[in-house]
Design a protein around this motif. Structure first.
Motif, PDB file in Angstrom:
ATOM      1  N   ILE A   1      -8.817  -6.499  -6.563  1.00 25.45           N
ATOM      2  CA  ILE A   1      -7.463  -6.054  -5.902  1.00 25.45           C
ATOM      3  C   ILE A   1      -6.497  -7.350  -6.622  1.00 25.45           C
ATOM      4  O   ILE A   1      -5.135  -7.245  -6.752  1.00 25.45           O
TER       5      ILE A   1
ATOM      6  N   ASP B   1      -2.001  -5.888  -9.908  1.00 24.23           N
ATOM      7  CA  ASP B   1      -0.791  -6.227  -9.508  1.00 24.23           C
ATOM      8  C   ASP B   1       0.085  -5.083  -9.453  1.00 24.23           C
ATOM      9  O   ASP B   1       1.088  -4.925 -10.123  1.00 24.23           O
ATOM     10  N   ASP B   2      -0.093  -4.071  -8.558  1.00 19.74           N
ATOM     11  CA  ASP B   2       0.506  -2.912  -8.347  1.00 19.74           C
ATOM     12  C   ASP B   2       0.130  -2.275  -7.057  1.00 19.74           C
ATOM     13  O   ASP B   2      -0.609  -1.445  -6.711  1.00 19.74           O
ATOM     14  N   ASN B   3       1.174  -2.529  -6.139  1.00 23.98           N
ATOM     15  CA  ASN B   3       1.319  -2.394  -4.860  1.00 23.98           C
ATOM     16  C   ASN B   3       1.251  -0.888  -4.411  1.00 23.98           C
ATOM     17  O   ASN B   3       0.542  -0.301  -3.568  1.00 23.98           O
TER      18      ASN B   3
ATOM     19  N   LEU C   1      -2.209   0.630  -4.937  1.00 23.02           N
ATOM     20  CA  LEU C   1      -3.121   0.378  -3.867  1.00 23.02           C
ATOM     21  C   LEU C   1      -2.585   1.406  -2.911  1.00 23.02           C
ATOM     22  O   LEU C   1      -3.630   1.715  -1.984  1.00 23.02           O
ATOM     23  N   ALA C   2      -1.386   1.633  -2.545  1.00 24.66           N
ATOM     24  CA  ALA C   2      -1.156   2.554  -1.664  1.00 24.66           C
ATOM     25  C   ALA C   2      -1.403   3.814  -1.865  1.00 24.66           C
ATOM     26  O   ALA C   2      -2.080   4.540  -0.969  1.00 24.66           O
TER      27      ALA C   2
ATOM     28  N   LEU D   1      -3.125  -4.337   1.733  1.00 22.91           N
ATOM     29  CA  LEU D   1      -1.927  -3.984   1.433  1.00 22.91           C
ATOM     30  C   LEU D   1      -0.908  -4.567   2.374  1.00 22.91           C
ATOM     31  O   LEU D   1       0.509  -4.866   2.046  1.00 22.91           O
ATOM     32  N   SER D   2      -1.388  -4.804   3.553  1.00 20.70           N
ATOM     33  CA  SER D   2      -0.504  -5.469   4.635  1.00 20.70           C
ATOM     34  C   SER D   2      -0.087  -6.583   4.212  1.00 20.70           C
ATOM     35  O   SER D   2       0.869  -7.099   4.913  1.00 20.70           O
TER      36      SER D   2
ATOM     37  N   ARG E   1       0.392  -7.715   1.318  1.00 19.77           N
ATOM     38  CA  ARG E   1       1.105  -7.778  -0.117  1.00 19.77           C
ATOM     39  C   ARG E   1       2.634  -7.024   0.215  1.00 19.77           C
ATOM     40  O   ARG E   1       3.612  -7.304  -0.765  1.00 19.77           O
ATOM     41  N   ASP E   2       2.575  -6.044   0.831  1.00 15.19           N
ATOM     42  CA  ASP E   2       3.976  -4.958   0.860  1.00 15.19           C
ATOM     43  C   ASP E   2       3.920  -4.454   2.222  1.00 15.19           C
ATOM     44  O   ASP E   2       3.282  -3.428   2.415  1.00 15.19           O
TER      45      ASP E   2
ATOM     46  N   MET F   1       2.805  -0.315   3.580  1.00 12.06           N
ATOM     47  CA  MET F   1       1.678  -0.311   4.579  1.00 12.06           C
ATOM     48  C   MET F   1       2.147   0.394   5.581  1.00 12.06           C
ATOM     49  O   MET F   1       1.319   1.667   5.934  1.00 12.06           O
TER      50      MET F   1
END
Length: 536
Positions: A64, A68-70, A73-74, A97-98, A100-101, A105
């Protein structure tokens, strides 16, 4: 003139390996996104043959950090839950995710946390401190509060099943503000608060479903319980402890969904439900109901597990229904553009439980080899001219009837092997024993932990044999043969690197079949691309 040995054009066909796999063999490292997708689609944070639970967690966090791509991840969290049908990995991705963004999330929270089990898993992961926090951030708290306030009464009752953490723990930390007295009373009842502390709500404000459950538990006879169950629809787990005899258990069985029926055949047998011919007909009918099977997203291998675990006394009609259900669950396995070579790994490492070791009583009896065999049987069933080659460090000659039932085929195939691993064996066998036959390609179902043998020019044996396979098939008139490596364990390397004619995909859900078919039919779909196609 340059050194012809050093600068030979043939070397470009044989990509040199760049890592060593968990078994100690040469391999190719996945890109971080691919490795993360592989883990999300197969990992369960339980010990597997070559990796402990802690190893998997450490590897997940490392991957993770590298991705570097939120948005990815989502999408991966949604893919892992909605298409790979995983529970633990989507929750872990959501926790990360919570941090980072938070906006992303919140957008995917309800799609990942689609039931109480996943909600409690998410809470457990947060509280553990393994992801850098031991309590709910304000953003996560709002997400939990929204879920708890918007969840149906039935969903909250289902979420109350289980401990460590319990729904009571979640409610106490999330501290949702009830929207009305009905929800206020429900939260009070779920957290076992004194009725006086529910004010201004009272027991009369409890939802009808909860009042019915209380009445059932307090009923003093089996007849009264059975009567209440006619108008009460809750999960069977909430009813079992208070059930007063076979008549009540028959009523409970009629409350069960198809998945609960499949998983509790021996329980129903023990409580004399299956002594009744009418109930046998009912259970068999529910198990083989096509709409129920598709709607409940049950894996084909789960029917094999039920079949293998069913006591000898379970009626034959119900076992036949399990066969029928497995056929239906495999019904969306597509027909491929031509026959394929199916390499089925039956080596020793494939004896590991497919979802890892969960400790005594919690570990599935389904091994990786059982799942792989079911995959092979399902592909063969829809593509009967294909060739199945079970292997470890040798190929096993099998004679099977493609028209046999899925469960019978897979059970027979899973009995081969048990030794080391040489994933090049199926291709080598195809290049020799079946060299005059045309194939659309090869499908390898394995944990990809080959450690016996190597290939040419620093490549793996799989890649070397694949290049020979391609050359031979092109001589036979097959324009574009393709190799698909299906990996059913959460490792981050492969025996054949991604290429125009090579696809690596992880998982053991029906989504794998769809990617397999589209790829063999010249669709450019790839595993990472499949994840990125998720709409948020």
């Amino acid at each position: 003139m340059a050194n012809k040995s050093l600068f030979s054009s043939i070397k470009s066909k044989f990509t040199r390996t760049n890592t060593v796999n968990e078994a100690g063999g040469r391999a190719y490292q996945f890109t971080p996104k691919h490795a993360l997708a592989q883990m999300a689609a197969t990992g369960s944070f339980n010990g597997v043959f070559y990796a402990s639970a802690q190893n998997q967690l450490d590897e997940l966090r490392k991957l993770i950090e590298q991705v570097d791509d939120n948005v990815f991840l989502a999408k991966l969290a949604v893919y892992a839950r909605e298409r790979a049908y995983m529970k633990d990995m989507p929750a872990a991705l959501l926790v990360m995710l919570s941090k980072r963004d938070t906006e992303l999330m919140h957008r995917v929270f309800d799609r990942v946390v689609d039931n109480g089990r996943v909600m409690r898993t998410l809470f457990q992961m947060i509280r553990s401190g393994q992801f850098g926090r031991t309590s709910l951030s304000s953003s996560l708290q709002r997400a939990f509060q929204r879920w708890l306030n918007e969840a149906s009464v039935g969903k909250l009752l289902s979420a109350s099943i289980g401990n460590d953490p319990s729904l009571r723990d979640v409610l106490r930390m999330a501290r949702p503000t009830p929207q009305d007295n009905a929800r206020r009373a429900l939260f009070g009842w779920l957290t076992a608060k004194e009725t006086a502390k529910w004010a201004p709500a009272t027991e009369a404000d409890l939802p009808a479903l909860v009042q019915g459950l209380i009445a059932y538990r307090q009923a003093d006879s089996a007849k009264a319980q059975a009567s209440i169950l006619h108008d009460l629809s809750v999960r069977w787990d909430l009813l079992a402890d208070a059930a007063k005899g076979p008549a009540v258990w028959k009523a409970i069985a009629r409350q069960m969904g198809p998945q609960a029926l499949r998983m509790n055949l021996n329980t129903l047998l023990r409580h004399e439900v299956l002594n009744d011919r009418e109930m046998v007909d009912y259970v068999a009918g529910r198990l083989a109901d096509a709409d129920d099977i598709r709607r409940s997203r049950q894996f084909p291998y789960q029917f094999l597990a039920a079949y293998l675990n069913a006591a000898a006394e379970v009626p034959h009609k119900i076992k036949t229904a399990l066969h029928q259900a497995a056929e239906i669950a495999c019904g969306n396995v597509p027909e491929l553009p031509g026959p394929v070579v199916i390499g089925l790994d039956t080596s020793g490492s494939m004896s590991c439980p497919v979802t890892g070791n969960r400790g005594r009583g919690g570990t599935t009896k389904m091994r990786c080899v059982d799942v792989a065999a079911l995959f092979a049987a399902a592909i063969l069933r829809r593509n009967p001219d294909s060739v199945v080659i079970p292997f470890d460090t040798r190929a096993y000659d099998v004679r099977i009837d493609p028209s046999d039932s899925i469960l019978s085929l897979s059970e027979r195939l899973a009995k081969y092997g048990g030794g080391g691993t040489d994933c090049s064996i199926p291709l080598r066998t195809a290049n020799t024993k079946h060299s005059k036959r045309k194939f659309a390609g090869c499908v390898l179902v394995s944990d990809n932990e080959s450690w016996v043998g190597t290939g040419r020019y620093g490549s793996t044996g799989v890649l070397t044999e694949w290049r020979t396979f391609v050359d031979n098939q092109k001589r036979l008139g097959v324009a574009d043969p393709k190799l698909v490596c299906i990996d059913i364990q959460p490792y981050n390397s492969t025996q054949a690197p991604e290429h125009d004619d090579i696809l690596n995909i992880g998982g053991f859900s029906d989504a794998v079949f769809n990617v397999l078919a589209s790829y063999l039919n010249d669709d450019a779909a790839r595993f990472v691309a499949e994840v990125e196609s998720i709409e948020l």
